[in-house]
Design a protein around this motif. Structure first.
Motif, mmCIF file in Angstrom:
data_model
loop_
_atom_site.group_PDB
_atom_site.id
_atom_site.type_symbol
_atom_site.label_atom_id
_atom_site.label_comp_id
_atom_site.label_asym_id
_atom_site.label_seq_id
_atom_site.Cartn_x
_atom_site.Cartn_y
_atom_site.Cartn_z
ATOM 1 N N ASN A 112 49.010 162.249 16.316
ATOM 2 C CA ASN A 112 48.214 162.487 17.504
ATOM 3 C C ASN A 112 47.600 164.113 17.647
ATOM 4 N N SER A 113 47.765 164.787 17.109
ATOM 5 C CA SER A 113 46.669 166.444 16.727
ATOM 6 C C SER A 113 45.390 166.266 15.877
ATOM 7 N N ARG A 114 45.713 165.069 15.004
ATOM 8 C CA ARG A 114 44.356 164.798 14.370
ATOM 9 C C ARG A 114 43.729 163.767 14.670
ATOM 10 N N CYS A 115 43.943 162.793 16.196
ATOM 11 C CA CYS A 115 43.429 162.070 16.669
ATOM 12 C C CYS A 115 42.731 163.735 17.663
ATOM 13 N N SER A 116 43.154 164.276 18.202
ATOM 14 C CA SER A 116 42.877 165.090 19.468
ATOM 15 C C SER A 116 41.518 165.996 19.033
ATOM 16 N N GLU A 117 41.540 166.174 17.262
ATOM 17 C CA GLU A 117 40.302 166.960 17.012
ATOM 18 C C GLU A 117 39.145 166.029 15.978
ATOM 19 N N LEU A 118 39.617 164.834 16.208
ATOM 20 C CA LEU A 118 39.013 164.005 15.742
ATOM 21 C C LEU A 118 37.674 163.615 16.844
ATOM 22 N N LEU A 119 38.328 163.764 18.417
ATOM 23 C CA LEU A 119 37.627 163.111 20.003
ATOM 24 C C LEU A 119 36.812 164.635 19.822
ATOM 25 N N GLU A 120 37.665 165.908 19.344
ATOM 26 C CA GLU A 120 36.940 167.089 19.264
ATOM 27 C C GLU A 120 35.745 166.990 18.671
ATOM 28 N N MET A 121 35.346 166.799 18.073
ATOM 29 C CA MET A 121 34.633 166.442 16.745
ATOM 30 C C MET A 121 33.234 165.764 17.199
ATOM 31 N N HIS A 122 33.925 164.175 17.976
ATOM 32 C CA HIS A 122 32.895 164.176 18.493
ATOM 33 C C HIS A 122 32.106 164.454 19.726
ATOM 34 N N ASN A 123 33.012 165.132 20.337
ATOM 35 C CA ASN A 123 31.927 165.803 21.720
ATOM 36 C C ASN A 123 31.115 166.883 21.376
ATOM 37 N N GLN A 124 31.282 167.389 20.497
ATOM 38 C CA GLN A 124 30.868 168.648 20.385
ATOM 39 C C GLN A 124 30.290 167.749 18.926
ATOM 40 N N LEU A 125 29.632 166.600 18.048
ATOM 41 C CA LEU A 125 28.632 166.400 17.259
ATOM 42 C C LEU A 125 28.329 165.228 17.596
ATOM 43 N N GLY A 126 28.857 164.540 18.485
ATOM 44 C CA GLY A 126 28.137 163.287 18.784
ATOM 45 C C GLY A 126 28.663 162.243 17.947
ATOM 46 N N SER A 127 28.445 160.812 17.886
ATOM 47 C CA SER A 127 29.426 160.071 17.403
ATOM 48 C C SER A 127 28.911 160.245 15.835
ATOM 49 N N PRO A 128 30.028 160.089 15.132
ATOM 50 C CA PRO A 128 29.385 159.825 12.857
ATOM 51 C C PRO A 128 28.901 158.772 13.286
ATOM 52 N N THR A 129 28.126 159.689 11.962
ATOM 53 C CA THR A 129 27.069 158.471 11.717
ATOM 54 C C THR A 129 27.578 157.308 10.855
ATOM 55 N N VAL A 130 28.208 158.002 9.675
ATOM 56 C CA VAL A 130 28.992 156.681 8.523
ATOM 57 C C VAL A 130 30.103 156.361 8.527
ATOM 58 N N PHE A 131 31.195 155.667 8.709
ATOM 59 C CA PHE A 131 32.668 155.516 8.096
ATOM 60 C C PHE A 131 32.378 154.953 6.559
ATOM 61 N N LEU A 132 33.376 155.560 6.071
ATOM 62 C CA LEU A 132 33.630 155.021 4.272
ATOM 63 C C LEU A 132 34.647 154.876 3.770
#
Length: 530
Positions: free
Chosen positions: A311-331
């Protein structure tokens, strides 16, 4: 800290023979899965055995080995795990009695030694069950269940106590559903603690601690953390602790519980109100003050693999999305674990001289080395290649394990020069399509190419003569889903079997964005190979 070398009489013991000479039996839900690799689930519980809490008369009777319950998917009885040799067990006990202080006062029961078979597979004497085959038409969504029975030719062995997921732990302990429930051992009244029981590791794993030295509970001049102790054993020069099928999971689980205890102690130290509460009082308090649960979860988020951790890692990802926008690539980066020449070179072998069975065995016996190799390789590739080649602004990735045990990586990349994909207007579609076409290709450069002999992943870069042909050979060999199978990818959906990966893909003459509101639903890339 040095557990010292293992004598020959303890090196060659089978799985059951190790249990016959152990004074303490940790209960581990251990599974041997496809391609001979291992996994475990649930918690580790440490019950003392026999009289006076810990066994003082050895060897155990085969029929009394309460830490081993087996389930087999076939009826064959030739597996080496269940081999018992009277001479090997007797010699091991005699050696331990002379050299291990925790076995000094153990009585060797010579009648029990005589009752052991000269050399025999004892699977039929264990608490064994043969699991009935499940129908191929099963609609279960459980990947574990489906993949375990995907190939009827597989021989899969379960050793130790299997976690059948049928009843809760409380129901099993209460045995409220009758004798068919698999119960935990009931010889000891109280589980042992691996953190303060003297010689616990040496008595539970005498084949790893032959002289009784190096146990965590041993008195030493300088105190060490359990985390450093774990690293010390896992990186021990002969590799025996990392290779042992049970010990590595036992140690991992112990470390997680140690962290949980420390987190709980810190929480109660910072919240004195809870230090004298009973469980019932705590439950009532949490009902009245639900916000306290968030504080508890915060402390638990430091323990890897737990739900609060992710859950904590998920929160990190959501914060990255909020600051950087949607990621460009999933690999995804997968491991060509059976074919990498550099990995097998680390073990002292030439991959071309090994059969597939030998490769599987080496992977199964050296999981730490392979996973360290893969993590190092991926980290270097991401930092030194991907990051610079694609002008990466930021990235996030995690390592996972597929069902047969192989490690792989899933990640997200935010690329600096990518157009925004959060709000794609009609006039911006071409810009987005052109950009993705410049970094992603789903075209096979030569669909009719005949794959040359040998796997392309077995060749090192220095051995590649024609890079174009090597690229074509890779595209036509790896990451291809060429056959759909029941029990693996075919799932029942509204009465029809469909591939859960959506293969085969439709051909696309050109790349297009499927718009379904904003952002777009998906990017259908130009494709000439289904």
């Amino acid at each position: 800290m040095d557990p010292m070398i293992v004598p020959e009489c303890l090196k060659s013991l089978s799985y059951v023979e190790k249990q016959l000479i152990a004074r303490v039996h940790p209960v581990v839900s251990l599974y041997k899965i496809k391609d001979c690799q291992y996994k475990y689930s649930g918690n580790v519980i440490n019950f003392p055995q026999k009289v006076q809490c810990i066994a003082d008369a050895l060897p155990h009777n085969i029929n009394d080995l309460s830490s081993i319950i087996t389930i087999r998917l076939d009826n064959s009885e030739g597996h080496k795990d269940f081999l018992v040799r009277r001479k090997a067990v007797t010699e091991a006990l005699v050696w331990l009695q002379k050299n291990n202080p925790f076995y000094k006062n153990v009585v060797i029961n010579h009648q029990r030694c005589k009752d052991l078979p000269t050399c025999e597979n004892v699977y039929h004497k264990m608490k064994g069950y043969t699991q009935a085959e499940t129908s191929d038409n099963s609609e279960s969504d459980s990947d574990v269940g489906n993949e375990l029975i995907a190939d009827k030719n597989d021989t899969i062995n379960f050793t130790d106590v299997p976690d059948l997921n049928t009843f809760s732990q409380k129901e099993q302990l209460n045995n409220s559903f009758g004798e068919e429930i698999i119960k935990y051992p009931t010889i000891g009244k109280k589980p042992l603690s691996e953190f303060d029981s003297p010689g616990y590791f040496a008595m539970a794993f005498p084949h790893l601690f032959p002289y009784g030295k190096g146990d965590f509970t041993m008195p030493r001049a300088k105190k060490i953390s359990f985390s450093d102790y774990v690293k010390h054993l896992m990186l021990y020069h002969d590799g025996r602790f990392a290779q042992d099928e049970r010990f590595r999971y036992f140690l991992m689980n112990s470390q997680m519980r140690w962290q949980a205890l420390n987190a709980g102690n810190i929480f109660t130290q910072n919240n004195k109100i809870f230090s004298d509460m009973t469980i019932l009082q705590l439950k009532e308090y949490l009902k009245e003050h639900p916000n306290v649960v968030k504080n508890i979860i915060f402390y638990a988020s430091r323990i890897r693999t737990t739900r609060p951790y992710w859950n904590s890692r998920c929160s990190e990802l959501l914060e990255m999305h909020n600051q950087l926008g949607s990621p460009t690539v999933f690999l995804t980066l997968s491991s060509a674990d059976y074919y990498w020449p550099d990995f097998f070179r680390l073990l002292g072998y030439n991959v071309l001289h090994l059969t597939m069975s030998e490769r599987r065995k080496l992977l199964s016996e050296n999981p730490l080395l392979f996973e360290s190799f893969f993590v190092k390789r991926c980290t270097y590739f991401m930092e030194e290649c991907v990051k610079h080649k694609f002008n990466v602004k930021d990235f996030w990735y995690r390592f996972e394990y597929q069902h047969r045990g192989s490690i792989h990586l899933h990640g997200l990349l935010w690329l600096s020069d990518s157009p925004s994909i959060d709000n794609v207007t009609v006039d911006k579609q071409k810009e987005v399509i052109d950009y993705f076409n410049s970094i992603i290709s789903c075209n096979n450069p030569n669909v009719n190419f005949e794959v040359i002999s040998g796997h392309p992943c077995e060749r090192r870069l220095l051995e590649v003569i024609n890079t174009d042909n090597d690229y074509i050979n890779l595209v036509n060999t790896v990451q291809r889903h060429t056959q759909c199978k029941k029990g693996y990818c075919l799932k029942q959906k509204k009465g029809t079997l469909k591939c859960r990966f959506n293969f085969p893909f439709e051909m696309e003459e050109y790349t297009k964005l499927i718009m379904d509101g904003n952002p777009f639903k998906r990017n259908c890339v130009e494709r000439n190979d289904p």
